[in-house]
Design an enzyme around this catalytic site. Structure first.
Site, PDB file in Angstrom:
ATOM      1  N   HIS A 160      40.160  45.610  30.810  1.00 40.45           N
ATOM      2  CA  HIS A 160      40.837  46.105  32.171  1.00 40.45           C
ATOM      3  C   HIS A 160      42.261  45.981  31.764  1.00 40.45           C
ATOM      4  CE1 HIS A 160      42.189  47.372  35.904  1.00 40.45           C
ATOM      5  NE2 HIS A 160      40.804  47.950  35.974  1.00 40.45           N
ATOM      6  N   GLU A 172      40.949  54.870  31.121  1.00 44.11           N
ATOM      7  CA  GLU A 172      41.698  54.571  32.869  1.00 44.11           C
ATOM      8  C   GLU A 172      43.459  55.058  32.554  1.00 44.11           C
ATOM      9  OE1 GLU A 172      39.405  52.291  35.967  1.00 44.11           O
ATOM     10  OE2 GLU A 172      40.050  51.198  34.313  1.00 44.11           O
ATOM     11  N   ASN A 205      34.468  48.817  40.720  1.00 48.99           N
ATOM     12  CA  ASN A 205      35.736  48.132  40.338  1.00 48.99           C
ATOM     13  C   ASN A 205      35.831  47.061  41.601  1.00 48.99           C
ATOM     14  OD1 ASN A 205      36.918  45.734  39.209  1.00 48.99           O
ATOM     15  ND2 ASN A 205      38.297  47.533  38.308  1.00 48.99           N
ATOM     16  N   TRP A 206      35.549  46.124  42.511  1.00 52.49           N
ATOM     17  CA  TRP A 206      36.120  45.220  43.607  1.00 52.49           C
ATOM     18  C   TRP A 206      37.414  44.143  42.743  1.00 52.49           C
ATOM     19  CZ3 TRP A 206      30.663  43.111  46.061  1.00 52.49           C
ATOM     20  CH2 TRP A 206      30.141  44.518  46.507  1.00 52.49           C
ATOM     21  N   LYS A 207      37.375  44.154  42.028  1.00 52.68           N
ATOM     22  CA  LYS A 207      38.697  42.960  41.217  1.00 52.68           C
ATOM     23  C   LYS A 207      38.315  42.227  42.319  1.00 52.68           C
ATOM     24  CE  LYS A 207      41.483  48.089  41.069  1.00 52.68           C
ATOM     25  NZ  LYS A 207      42.255  48.826  40.719  1.00 52.68           N
ATOM     26  N   GLU A 210      44.898  45.448  34.514  1.00 58.51           N
ATOM     27  CA  GLU A 210      44.851  44.666  34.557  1.00 58.51           C
ATOM     28  C   GLU A 210      45.182  43.272  34.173  1.00 58.51           C
ATOM     29  OE1 GLU A 210      43.164  45.227  38.405  1.00 58.51           O
ATOM     30  OE2 GLU A 210      43.757  46.885  38.872  1.00 58.51           O
ATOM     31  N   SER A 250      42.164  55.910  40.705  1.00 58.87           N
ATOM     32  CA  SER A 250      42.176  56.854  42.246  1.00 58.87           C
ATOM     33  C   SER A 250      41.178  57.906  41.986  1.00 58.87           C
ATOM     34  CB  SER A 250      43.858  57.443  41.919  1.00 58.87           C
ATOM     35  OG  SER A 250      44.531  56.261  42.262  1.00 58.87           O
ATOM     36  N   GLY A 288      45.343  52.743  41.042  1.00 59.62           N
ATOM     37  CA  GLY A 288      45.084  52.256  42.190  1.00 59.62           C
ATOM     38  C   GLY A 288      47.170  52.642  42.306  1.00 59.62           C
ATOM     39  N   GLY A 336      37.928  51.923  41.919  1.00 57.05           N
ATOM     40  CA  GLY A 336      38.241  50.729  42.210  1.00 57.05           C
ATOM     41  C   GLY A 336      38.442  50.864  44.021  1.00 57.05           C
ATOM     42  N   GLY A 337      39.658  50.996  44.377  1.00 56.15           N
ATOM     43  CA  GLY A 337      39.635  50.954  45.792  1.00 56.15           C
ATOM     44  C   GLY A 337      38.261  51.567  46.559  1.00 56.15           C
TER      45      GLY A 337
END
Ligand code: PEP
Length: 258
Positions: A101, A173, A11-13, A103, A219, A179, A240-241
């Site tokens: 998600h 999640e 997930n590159w956001k 966010e 993470s 993150g 993600g990251g």
């Protein structure tokens, strides 16, 4: 017992413009090679502006990577300024779409009802939803993880047939781990992913529960991925990251500890 092929999703956001996206996916494809032999699936969830470029590159080079999106509206068209419809994503051969998600729930106010609308719309257009659920730190410390996670799963799957449920992907999640560099222990992640699967069994039956894939997200890094994904109820990861960097993401896919 159904065979569940793990799905590892990046997930590159709101990161990587279309030039960066192309470079990252090409490097990832080179690093992964094509010797996965169906043992693990990979999807990349890029910003909307990257999707057409990535589709062209993935299809031209016959990459073993599925195109994913991070969000969509549930209507096919209409006066919804700024939104992208599931029909538009399907036209780009998007395969997986993240729905709910944390966010989007927290920052953009998505409700369980909207998330359910999206799940149904994504399925209607022949794509696979990745339905997210997870608790805040307050909820975890207040012993409300089970209520929150099971409630999100039930609401997100309303009106979805048992056959469709078996073919979709759920992502557990914990919000406090997204993150933040904090990860659930493998035991805790396993316990909540088992709860997710148990909730699927209640709403869609044992067959759907045995077939549905449950990812862990929060993470995930090369150093912890193999242990998390080695748990019996964890069928891959939503990353993600660490998915922004092709080297790190490739290590996660290959289960190589950095
Ligand atoms: C995510 O974006 O869904 C996520 C889990 O992010 P991170 O891996 O950076 O915690």
């Amino acid at each position: 017992m159904a065979t569940r092929i793990p799905l590892i999703s990046g997930n590159w956001k709101m990161h990587h413009n279309h030039f960066e996206a192309l470079a990252t996916v090409q490097k990832l494809s080179y690093l992964l090679g094509d010797d996965r032999n169906g043992r693990v699936e990979v999807s990349i969830h890029a910003p909307f502006t990257d999707l057409r470029s990535l589709q062209t590159s993935i299809e031209q080079d016959d990459m073993d990577i599925s195109l994913g999106a991070q969000h969509c509206h549930w209507e096919d068209k209409g006066a919804f300024t700024g939104e992208v419809s599931p029909a538009m994503l399907a036209k780009l051969n998007v395969r997986y779409v993240i729905a709910g998600h944390s966010e989007r729930r927290e920052v953009f106010g998505e409700t369980d009802e909207w998330v359910n609308n999206k799940v149904l719309a994504i399925l209607r257009h022949g794509m696979t939803p990745i339905l997210c659920c997870g608790e805040t730190l307050d909820e975890r410390e207040g012993d409300r993880t089970e209520d929150k996670v099971a409630g999100q799963v039930r609401a997100g799957l309303a009106g979805v047939s048992p056959e469709q449920v078996g073919a979709l992907v759920l992502a557990y999640e914990p919000i406090w781990a997204i993150g933040t560099g904090r990860t659930a222990t493998a035991d805790d992640a396993q316990a909540t992913c088992a709860l997710v699967r148990g909730t699927v069994a209640e709403v869609a039956g044992a067959e759907a529960a045995a077939a549905v894939r449950v990812q862990y997200g929060g993470s995930v890094k090369p150093a912890n991925a193999a242990e998390l994904m080695g748990q019996p109820d964890i069928d891959g990861a939503l990353v993600g990251g660490a998915s922004l960097d092709a080297d790190d993401f490739a290590k996660i896919v290959r289960g190589i500890d950095a």
